[in-house]
Design a protein around this motif. Structure first.
Motif, mmCIF file in Angstrom:
data_model
loop_
_atom_site.group_PDB
_atom_site.id
_atom_site.type_symbol
_atom_site.label_atom_id
_atom_site.label_comp_id
_atom_site.label_asym_id
_atom_site.label_seq_id
_atom_site.Cartn_x
_atom_site.Cartn_y
_atom_site.Cartn_z
ATOM 1 N N UNK A 37 -3.158 53.552 -96.151
ATOM 2 C CA UNK A 37 -2.645 52.436 -95.349
ATOM 3 C C UNK A 37 -2.426 51.248 -96.274
ATOM 4 N N UNK A 38 -1.357 50.492 -96.016
ATOM 5 C CA UNK A 38 -1.077 49.315 -96.834
ATOM 6 C C UNK A 38 -0.506 48.183 -96.003
ATOM 7 N N UNK A 39 -0.554 46.975 -96.576
ATOM 8 C CA UNK A 39 -0.005 45.791 -95.933
ATOM 9 C C UNK A 39 1.076 45.203 -96.841
ATOM 10 N N UNK A 40 2.117 44.686 -96.238
ATOM 11 C CA UNK A 40 3.223 44.110 -96.994
ATOM 12 C C UNK A 40 3.636 42.769 -96.393
ATOM 13 N N UNK A 41 4.021 41.840 -97.261
ATOM 14 C CA UNK A 41 4.541 40.535 -96.850
ATOM 15 C C UNK A 41 5.923 40.379 -97.444
ATOM 16 N N UNK A 42 6.903 40.071 -96.583
ATOM 17 C CA UNK A 42 8.269 39.935 -97.064
ATOM 18 C C UNK A 42 8.972 38.762 -96.415
ATOM 19 N N UNK A 43 10.260 38.651 -96.696
ATOM 20 C CA UNK A 43 11.089 37.587 -96.139
ATOM 21 C C UNK A 43 11.574 38.016 -94.767
ATOM 22 N N UNK A 44 11.589 37.076 -93.819
ATOM 23 C CA UNK A 44 12.015 37.375 -92.460
ATOM 24 C C UNK A 44 13.410 37.976 -92.445
ATOM 25 N N UNK A 45 13.621 38.947 -91.544
ATOM 26 C CA UNK A 45 14.949 39.561 -91.434
ATOM 27 C C UNK A 45 15.997 38.568 -90.951
ATOM 28 N N UNK A 46 15.582 37.474 -90.285
ATOM 29 C CA UNK A 46 16.549 36.469 -89.864
ATOM 30 C C UNK A 46 17.120 35.704 -91.039
ATOM 31 N N UNK A 47 16.411 35.747 -92.188
ATOM 32 C CA UNK A 47 16.900 35.094 -93.396
ATOM 33 C C UNK A 47 17.475 36.111 -94.371
ATOM 34 N N UNK A 48 16.750 37.207 -94.573
ATOM 35 C CA UNK A 48 17.169 38.205 -95.540
ATOM 36 C C UNK A 48 18.165 39.196 -94.993
ATOM 37 N N UNK A 49 18.278 39.282 -93.667
ATOM 38 C CA UNK A 49 19.212 40.214 -93.061
ATOM 39 C C UNK A 49 18.678 41.625 -93.023
ATOM 40 N N UNK A 50 19.445 42.502 -92.419
ATOM 41 C CA UNK A 50 19.042 43.891 -92.272
ATOM 42 C C UNK A 50 19.861 44.813 -93.138
ATOM 43 N N UNK A 51 20.547 44.269 -94.090
ATOM 44 C CA UNK A 51 21.330 45.095 -94.998
ATOM 45 C C UNK A 51 21.014 44.689 -96.415
#
Length: 889
Positions: free
Chosen positions: A867-881
């Motif tokens: 199991x792991x945890x990840x922190x990233x940039x919101x899809x509303x900013x980074x997009x889904x592509x």
């Protein structure tokens, strides 16, 4: 004394110039003012509003007029008056509406009557759009607002821009608008007043140019959308009589309270099932809340059209809170009806309590519907059938736009004299009088603008003869234009952001300069609509040398790029000695690797050095078809770690500079490789909007297909590699009503020949080991090692990502309005070594509007691994592509 006399003279001039009309105050039946009351002049097709003090004033030539005064919850007041050569004072008193309840509209069945009413209104929404062949008018918009909160770390910066919580921002504009079916909208701004010139960008025209009869308005689902029952419940609140019309009040409640849906009350005209009044609110991008109020009028007995608007906008972005209020009114309506449609349609519904005509008299086809257009009797249509009939009608109306897959045309222009109109002009055209505090605010802002303008002129004169180059530009970068036509540009790229750290080179920096020559666009008439948007680009040539210094290796390497960008593609040639990741997509960004190496003693990046010559090309034949390719010769050299420095010693040890793979990696030092790849991409369902003559592709509504071929040429230029690989990829997204949106991506391929190749020629996959990531949330693994299952055999990878409108945490409405979104994803990889690798994950997106947190588990052959945890940039900013990083220019 001089200023007082001038003011008196100016006031008398205005009074003599505009000396006839009507003015007054609108009150309720208890004598309280009713601010923003809508006032409609029947003879002129003109709507306006009272101001916030309930005062109204209209400049009108002498004549007979009929005025209608409308305010939500009050009876409409009609006054017939004669305007002479002076201003007529007419105060209005309005009485509260008396609602008629079940005895008027009760259905014989137990369902709420709002349901069959809304079915009729929704069925007729397409008809209302198609009924208007064209219209024109004049729109007046007045907006004012302020920033109401500023975080401490932005106060000084915003204050330099003249923005703080005491700054009142004011805009006024007058525009000539026109519409032509099917979806062609034009706006010409003939006058603008703005406290700051760029404040006008906040205009609410995207709501005014839109329509609640469309499925969406400004990205929010309309209550009259064809899929409205998936998103809303409706409740009948009662009805009231306005002249000859029965008006139904319907409460609109979202099934899932979330952004991009409306909540409030709409009013519908019985039988016409047209909008009479709208009072709804929604939340749009970045948590901005908008309340919309519209008043409609049966203009010239032709069609119900909006005549006045109110918009209340408030929100907070990056801690900066703001609030705006806009008023808008439409005057001088000219409407042309569609001659191909009947101007009256009577709908029947299965739950309708009203007795209807026999079935045989009901229109069953487009042809029968069109036959009724010349008769005075209304066409009788089942509500369930009208939508299909209108779809068929639209298919028969295929025009030049639909043949080009164009869904809308929007033209916008600001007249050259728009910012220079004087006070006399505004006094004449302003249909909504300024309130007392607005007059004081304008005077204060005008005086401040004069002071700022004088300061700016002095600053520009002071800096006019200063050379723009600064010594700091050597590090921070800069762009310097020269040449007779200013078409040459010398570029120094920012060296600070190109400074990184890895265990092979230690501290390293890329230093790049560039020389660029721009060329004139030579477009034929067909190409002009594509210019500057996605397909047609401005031609240029670029020469860009890059030098890389590595401290730990104490050496300098470099490369040179030459690129020619033509209108629909580019070609480039590069060569030199440089370092590359084994997966140069890249596997991990240098910034993330720098952070994890120094702070967490984890050196994920694996590098090799190459002497290379590379030729690349791409060509966009259309928005649907794109080809790209790459031909490269490399002499490959292995690199080793040269430093073990980290800020913190976690005692986990740094790993060697060689990827970890399920099979041992063969030696490649000194390997020569002549390789090529070729890719075709196809998007079959591209639609377009045209904005000011430029075509913009709506790319996110089409699936994407691509086919790629990779080749290693044995013996060519001494090449040691010999392989053939074929790959197919598919991507698409699916909106599942109120349940959310699903994104799907699949890639499969195989080596047809793998006789000889280096590890960098393997098929690699978008892995990740860092808990802070910049990965694409839709097309990336979360826990997979970067190179563990890279293969020279067959492979299948799939990604499924579903973003819910409401799931666990987002069951609470407050969390949805905070911008939080929940997603579930599953990723799969099959290779000869991967043992059915699967990831299952949950994502909480939009934390503080900027971040995404994920929890992920992975499995092999359906057995739990970790199991792991990840922190990233919101899809509303980074997009889904995926975003392709290109720093060549």
């Amino acid at each position: 004394m001089k200023y007082i006399l001038l003011s008196i003279a100016y006031f008398l001039l205005i009074q003599n110039t505009f000396s006839s009309g009507i003015r007054g105050v609108v009150y309720d039946d208890e004598g309280q003012p009713l601010p923003y009351t809508t006032i409609y002049v029947e003879e002129l097709g003109t709507g306006t509003s009272a101001n916030q003090e309930a005062y109204y004033e209209l400049n009108l030539p002498p004549g007979d007029y009929t005025f209608q005064y409308k305010f939500v919850g009050y009876e409409t007041v009609i006054r017939k008056v004669t305007i002479g050569t002076t201003f007529l004072q007419l105060d209005i008193y309005m009485e509260k509406q008396t609602l008629l309840l079940d005895e008027v509209v009760t259905s014989a069945k137990s369902t709420d009557p709002a349901n069959w009413m809304m079915r009729k209104a929704i069925a007729k929404s397409s008809y209302h759009r198609q009924l208007i062949d064209a219209y024109s008018g004049r729109v007046y918009v007045k907006g004012k607002g302020r920033v109401n909160s500023v975080p401490f770390y932005l106060r000084s910066m915003l204050k330099k821009e003249g923005i703080d919580t005491s700054t009142l921002i004011i805009t006024e504009s007058v525009s000539e608008i026109s519409y032509k079916r099917p979806n062609q909208f034009s706006e010409k701004v003939i006058s603008v007043y703005a406290s700051k010139k760029n404040d006008f960008n906040a205009s609410p025209m995207r709501f005014i140019s839109g329509s609640f009869y469309q499925d969406e308005i400004a990205s929010s689902i309309s209550p009259l959308s064809s899929k409205a029952f998936q998103y809303y419940t409706f409740k009948h609140l009662g009805a009231f009589v306005d002249g000859d019309h029965l008006i139904n009040k319907i409460k609109v409640t979202p099934k899932v309270k979330a952004p991009n849906v409306f909540e409030g009350v709409i009013q519908l005209v019985e039988d016409d099932w047209a909008l009479y009044n709208v009072d709804v609110k929604t939340q749009i991008d970045m948590g901005i809340e908008v309340r919309i109020r519209q008043v409609y009028q049966n203009v010239n007995q032709k069609a119900w059209m909006p005549i006045s608007y109110q918009f209340d906008v408030d929100g907070k972005i990056m801690g900066v809170g703001f609030e705006f209020k806009y008023l808008a009114s439409v005057a001088d309506y000219e409407i042309t009806l569609n001659p191909a449609l009947p101007h009256k349609i009577k709908l029947i519904d299965k739950d309708d309590p009203v007795t209807t005509k026999p079935e045989k008299e009901v229109a069953q086809s487009v042809k029968q519907l069109q036959k009724t257009k010349s008769t005075s009797e209304p066409a009788i249509v089942k509500a369930a059938d009208l939508r299909d009939l209108m779809k068929d009608y639209q298919k028969t109306q295929a025009d030049s736009l639909s043949k080009l897959d164009i869904v809308g045309v929007y033209n916008y222009k600001i007249d050259s004299s728009a910012y220079s109109q004087d006070s006399m002009f505004w006094h004449h055209v302003r249909p909504i009088p300024l309130s007392d505090n607005e007059i004081r605010g304008y005077a204060k802002i005008d005086s401040l603008n004069i002071v700022n303008e004088e300061k700016n002129q002095k600053d520009s004169l002071k800096n006019a003869n200063q050379f723009s180059f600064q010594p700091l530009d050597i590090i921070s970068g800069g762009r310097y234009t020269f040449g007779k036509e200013k078409d040459w540009k010398f570029i120094i790229y920012n060296a600070f952001f190109s400074t990184q750290y890895n265990t092979v080179e230690g501290l390293n920096v890329d230093y790049s300069i560039g020389l660029r020559k721009n060329f004139e666009m030579k477009l034929d008439s067909a190409q002009k609509i594509d210019y500057d948007y996605q397909l047609i680009k401005k031609p240029f040539i670029l020469l860009k040398p890059t030098f890389r210094y590595a401290v730990a290796r104490n050496n300098v390497i470099g490369k040179v790029l030459g690129k020619y960008q033509f209108q629909k593609g580019s070609v480039s040639l590069a060569g030199g000695r440089y370092v590359s990741q084994f997966n140069d997509m890249p596997a991990i960004t240098p910034l993330i690797n720098t952070s994890f190496t120094l702070m967490w003693e984890q050196n994920f990046m694996k590098l090799y050095e190459k002497d290379f010559v590379q030729f690349r090309f791409e060509n966009n034949f259309s928005h649907k078809w794109r080809i790209s390719g790459n031909v490269e010769y490399e002499e490959r050299h292995r690199l080793f770690n040269n430093t073990e420095f980290t800020f913190i010693d976690w005692e986990r040890g740094l790993t060697p500079n060689l990827p970890i793979n399920a099979d041992p990696i063969k030696e490649f030092d000194g390997q020569e490789a002549f390789t090529a790849d070729f890719k075709v991409t196809y998007k079959p369902h591209i639609k377009f909007v045209i904005n000011n003559g430029r075509r913009i592709a709506i790319t996110d509504e089409s699936p994407v297909f691509s086919l790629a071929y990779f080749k290693g040429f044995k013996g060519l230029a001494g090449s040691d590699v010999d392989f053939d690989r074929l790959e197919f990829e598919f991507r698409d997204s699916y909106e599942i009503g109120a349940k959310g949106t699903t994104y799907f991506s699949a890639r499969t391929g195989a080596f047809l020949n793998n006789k000889s190749l280096g590890f960098m020629d393997f098929a690699h996959f978008p892995g990740n080991r860092a808990f802070i990531t910049q990965i694409d949330p839709v097309q990336s693994y979360r826990l997979l090692d970067y190179y563990l299952y890279s293969t020279d055999s067959y492979y299948v990878q799939t990604f499924l990502y579903h973003q819910f409108r409401k799931f666990l945490i987002t069951q609470i409405p407050a969390t949805r309005f905070m911008g939080l979104k929940e997603s579930f994803f599953t990723n799969y990889l099959l290779t000869s070594q991967s043992k059915n690798y699967v990831e299952l994950g949950y994502s909480l997106d939009g934390i503080l509007r900027f971040f995404r947190i994920e929890v992920v588990t992975n499995y092999e052959n359906f057995r739990y691994q970790s199991t792991g945890f990840r922190v990233g940039i919101s899809t509303t900013l980074g997009g889904n592509v995926s975003v392709e990083i290109n720093n060549e220019e």
